[in-house]
Design a protein around this motif. Structure first.
Motif, mmCIF file in Angstrom:
data_model
loop_
_atom_site.group_PDB
_atom_site.id
_atom_site.type_symbol
_atom_site.label_atom_id
_atom_site.label_comp_id
_atom_site.label_asym_id
_atom_site.label_seq_id
_atom_site.Cartn_x
_atom_site.Cartn_y
_atom_site.Cartn_z
ATOM 1 N N GLY A 1 -2.969 4.091 -2.094
ATOM 2 C CA GLY A 1 -2.141 3.177 -2.855
ATOM 3 C C GLY A 1 -3.026 2.108 -3.473
ATOM 4 N N ARG A 2 -2.400 1.026 -3.928
ATOM 5 C CA ARG A 2 -3.142 -0.003 -4.659
ATOM 6 C C ARG A 2 -4.250 -0.634 -3.825
ATOM 7 N NH1 ARG A 2 1.402 -3.616 -7.886
ATOM 8 N NH2 ARG A 2 2.147 -1.970 -9.294
ATOM 9 N N LEU A 3 -3.958 -0.965 -2.585
ATOM 10 C CA LEU A 3 -4.944 -1.666 -1.764
ATOM 11 C C LEU A 3 -6.104 -0.752 -1.395
ATOM 12 C CD1 LEU A 3 -2.470 -3.583 -1.620
ATOM 13 C CD2 LEU A 3 -3.199 -4.176 0.683
ATOM 14 N N LEU A 4 -5.812 0.477 -1.024
ATOM 15 C CA LEU A 4 -6.885 1.401 -0.672
ATOM 16 C C LEU A 4 -7.745 1.738 -1.881
ATOM 17 C CD1 LEU A 4 -5.291 3.932 1.855
ATOM 18 C CD2 LEU A 4 -6.972 2.139 2.314
ATOM 19 N N GLU A 5 -7.140 1.838 -3.058
ATOM 20 C CA GLU A 5 -7.923 2.111 -4.269
ATOM 21 C C GLU A 5 -8.994 1.049 -4.477
ATOM 22 O OE1 GLU A 5 -5.194 2.396 -7.489
ATOM 23 O OE2 GLU A 5 -4.887 4.560 -7.255
ATOM 24 N N VAL A 6 -8.611 -0.215 -4.296
ATOM 25 C CA VAL A 6 -9.565 -1.316 -4.459
ATOM 26 C C VAL A 6 -10.669 -1.231 -3.415
ATOM 27 C CG1 VAL A 6 -9.850 -3.824 -4.348
ATOM 28 C CG2 VAL A 6 -7.894 -2.843 -5.564
ATOM 29 N N GLN A 7 -10.295 -0.951 -2.177
ATOM 30 C CA GLN A 7 -11.277 -0.862 -1.096
ATOM 31 C C GLN A 7 -12.248 0.307 -1.325
ATOM 32 O OE1 GLN A 7 -11.807 -2.823 1.508
ATOM 33 N NE2 GLN A 7 -10.127 -4.251 1.161
ATOM 34 N N ILE A 8 -11.720 1.419 -1.784
ATOM 35 C CA ILE A 8 -12.567 2.587 -2.048
ATOM 36 C C ILE A 8 -13.552 2.286 -3.170
ATOM 37 C CG2 ILE A 8 -12.535 4.950 -2.956
ATOM 38 C CD1 ILE A 8 -9.868 5.309 -1.377
ATOM 39 N N MET A 9 -13.075 1.631 -4.218
ATOM 40 C CA MET A 9 -13.971 1.244 -5.312
ATOM 41 C C MET A 9 -15.065 0.297 -4.825
ATOM 42 S SD MET A 9 -11.271 0.711 -8.455
ATOM 43 C CE MET A 9 -12.522 -0.094 -9.459
ATOM 44 N N ARG A 10 -14.680 -0.637 -3.968
ATOM 45 C CA ARG A 10 -15.662 -1.584 -3.418
ATOM 46 C C ARG A 10 -16.741 -0.843 -2.645
ATOM 47 N NH1 ARG A 10 -16.664 -3.756 1.439
ATOM 48 N NH2 ARG A 10 -14.823 -2.788 2.388
ATOM 49 N N GLU B 1 0.822 -1.204 0.000
ATOM 50 C CA GLU B 1 0.000 0.000 0.000
ATOM 51 C C GLU B 1 0.858 1.257 0.000
ATOM 52 O OE1 GLU B 1 -2.721 3.002 0.208
ATOM 53 O OE2 GLU B 1 -3.047 0.928 -0.409
ATOM 54 N N LEU B 2 1.900 1.264 0.797
ATOM 55 C CA LEU B 2 2.709 2.474 0.962
ATOM 56 C C LEU B 2 3.679 2.704 -0.194
ATOM 57 C CD1 LEU B 2 3.612 2.326 4.761
ATOM 58 C CD2 LEU B 2 1.845 3.700 3.660
ATOM 59 N N TRP B 3 4.260 1.627 -0.721
ATOM 60 C CA TRP B 3 5.348 1.790 -1.697
ATOM 61 C C TRP B 3 5.144 1.002 -2.994
ATOM 62 C CZ3 TRP B 3 6.838 0.749 3.574
ATOM 63 C CH2 TRP B 3 7.265 1.882 4.266
ATOM 64 N N SER B 4 4.008 0.404 -3.177
ATOM 65 C CA SER B 4 3.734 -0.381 -4.380
ATOM 66 C C SER B 4 4.830 -1.427 -4.565
ATOM 67 C CB SER B 4 3.616 0.541 -5.589
ATOM 68 O OG SER B 4 3.192 -0.188 -6.720
ATOM 69 N N ASP B 5 5.491 -1.419 -5.726
ATOM 70 C CA ASP B 5 6.536 -2.419 -5.998
ATOM 71 C C ASP B 5 7.935 -1.878 -5.763
ATOM 72 O OD1 ASP B 5 4.618 -4.296 -6.831
ATOM 73 O OD2 ASP B 5 4.573 -3.425 -8.851
#
Length: 277
Positions: free
Chosen positions: A151-160, A48-52
């Motif tokens: 980040g990536r994980l929060l984006e998915v959660q927000i969309m959900r 979430e914080l730093w992606s890859d």
């Protein structure tokens, strides 16, 4: 302590913020609260914080952020960081867990009201369902975590969560349609279909509400706009459900005039079943 994620991120004690203001610690708090009372792995927090591209000192940096969060919480609560580590932001094997008491997080209240509202709607209690679903939707102060750069994980959660809200709106409107409140919901449906211009179910609800309000030509015009948009943007035709509703409006099918239905099927699903029988 009060916790909110539906809107801006808020963790408050006596009206004062109890979390750091720096962006990355706030990201951590957001992800932990969206998964409140569950363990969030170090790997998930790192992604979430730093992606890859995590820093070489990722473990130390993450631990520093956790210590900052605990220190700020301890100051707000008037207690020690060690007690916060034991009772609130808890270290678990492989990750961290934020303990939230029942009813303290707005997301938990929303999900509980939503589940109860859906069950009530399926049981045929339209008035009760509409009330519960409105209470759930009233908890939305803004888009989820509107002040957080996700980040990536929060984006998915927000969309959900945004999809969940749209679904709750559809079901609340369904309850209102069942009770014949077509005049009251028309302004809301017009706004929703403008915002979600390819959303077939919202357009179906708008068409039915317009028809029942004596605006048959407007209902047919709504169908034509959706059909044009689907063809131009996606190369698709409207679904069978939309086509059958369109045909029912064209021939003034008496089924459309029925305003009360119980059971789990939506009004439009029942229309299709009746016309296919």
């Amino acid at each position: 302590m009060e916790f909110k994620v539906i809107g801006s991120l808020l963790v408050q004690e006596n009206g004062e913020s109890a979390i750091p203001s720096a962006p990355k610690p706030r990201q951590i708090v957001a992800l932990l609260l969206l998964n409140a009372n569950r363990v969030v792995s170090v790997q998930s927090l790192t992604r979430e914080l730093w992606s890859d591209n995590p820093p070489q000192s990722v473990a130390t940096t993450l631990q520093t952020y956790i210590l900052q969060i605990r220190k700020t919480l301890a100051s707000a609560l008037g207690t020690s960081s060690s007690r916060v580590a034991r009772d609130v932001l808890i270290t678990k094997p492989g990750g961290y867990q934020w303990h939230v008491p029942p009813g303290a997080l707005d997301l938990h209240r929303y999900e509980s009201l939503l589940a109860e509202g859906r069950t009530t709607l399926a049981a045929g209690d339209n008035e009760g369902a509409a009330t519960l679903l409105r209470e759930a939707l009233d908890l939305w102060r803004d888009a989820p975590l509107v002040d957080i750069k996700p980040g990536r994980l929060l984006e998915v959660q927000i969309m959900r969560l945004q999809e969940s809200r749209l679904s709750a709106l559809e079901q609340r409107i369904e309850a209102d349609v069942r009770m014949g409140r077509h005049h009251e919901i028309l302004p809301e449906l017009i706004e929703l279909t403008a915002e979600h211009h390819l959303h077939e179910n919202l357009h179906a609800q708008l068409m039915l509400a317009l028809y029942r309000a004596g605006r048959r030509s407007s209902a047919l015009a709504s169908y034509r706009r959706l059909r044009t948009a689907l063809a131009e943007e996606l190369g698709l035709e409207p679904s069978i459900k939309l086509e059958r509703l369109h045909q029912a409006i064209l021939c003034c099918d008496r089924t459309l005039d029925v305003t009360t239905h119980g059971g789990a099927l939506t009004m439009l699903d029942r229309l299709i079943a009746d016309r296919c029988a």
